[in-house]
Design a protein around this motif. Structure first.
Motif: not given
Length: 270
Positions: A81-91
């Motif tokens: 989680r520390a080296v990844t990121a989320l974008a545009h995930v509904p909810g």
């Protein structure tokens, strides 16, 4: 050739998540080098969003193995989680319609500063050496925002009210690019984008893929859930949804926006 080893390599073998309603996805296997553009394709309800969440350490897999940046999943979920990121995930990463673009960017920058790991103190150094003047911190934050906006392809000057434009007044491609920019502020090694080309025109889709391809070419690994396969991508296909008995279950809608949030609740936020 990539200009930097910043991106994360991603591998999976027999990877799957099973929940109370059956398999969200299963038997996923692929290998992607750092700086790859990875396209996750499959029918609605086939667990594409759940796969994205699992590969970024937000959901624990129940079958198979996977690694991101050499970190095994699910054992090292927090490190992933520390080296990844989320974008545009509904909810999950929804933008607040009433807030402006500037407010979103400012909030994300403050959160990034709040939760960023503390720098190491030089041997024999004073703790005060870690403190930077406010002017320097402000300039660094502005530079990080500008870099994220440029990489996401969002030009504030083209918005109706510049950075004072409310999210509710953004067109869909602009909202997508803002979400990507917010994710990039944390300088992730892997950027995961959901519903990448949903409801975009052919021209808008081509522009978005050009942006994501440029990100990958600059070194950041990009994992994108999509309807169409972009040229040069590592393709990962999810199968039609299955129930607990292994039979096709076309009523499973966990891959829509509500499904992503429900899946996180079922698995428990890591």
């Amino acid at each position: 050739m990539h200009s930097t080893p910043h991106g994360a390599a991603v591998t999976a073998t027999g990877y799957g998540v099973q929940g109370p309603r059956g398999w969200a996805f299963r038997d996923i296997g692929f290998t992607a080098q750092p700086g790859s553009l990875i396209a996750v394709v499959g029918p609605s309800g086939s667990g594409r969003t759940c796969l994205l969440l699992a590969l970024t350490g937000r959901m624990a897999a129940t079958a198979g193995t996977a690694e991101v940046a050499g970190l095994p999943l699910p054992k090292k979920k927090a490190a992933v989680r520390a080296v990844t990121a989320l974008a545009h995930v509904p909810g999950v990463t929804d933008l607040e319609p009433a807030l402006t673009v500037a407010e979103h960017l400012r909030e994300r920058t403050l959160l990034q500063r709040r939760f960023a790991p503390l720098p190491r103190l030089p041997l024999g150094g004073s703790p005060s050496a870690l403190l930077r003047p406010r002017r320097e911190r402000t300039a660094a934050a502005r530079a990080r925002i500008d870099a994220a906006l440029e990489a996401a392809g969002l030009d504030l000057d083209t918005l109706p009210k510049g950075d004072r434009t409310a999210v509710r007044d953004l067109e869909r491609p602009e909202a997508l690019r803002l979400s990507i920019a917010l994710a990039l502020i944390g300088r992730p090694r892997l950027l995961a984008v959901d519903d990448t080309d949903l409801k975009l025109s052919d021209a808008e889709r081509a522009d978005v893929w050009a942006t994501l391809r440029a990100l990958a070419e600059s070194g950041t690994t990009v994992l994108a859930v999509c309807g169409g396969v972009p040229d040069g991508a590592v393709v990962v296909r999810t199968a039609a949804p299955h129930g607990a008995d292994g039979k096709s279950d076309t009523t499973d809608t966990r891959d829509d926006g509500k499904g992503a949030a429900d899946a996180l609740a079922e698995a428990g936020r890591a």
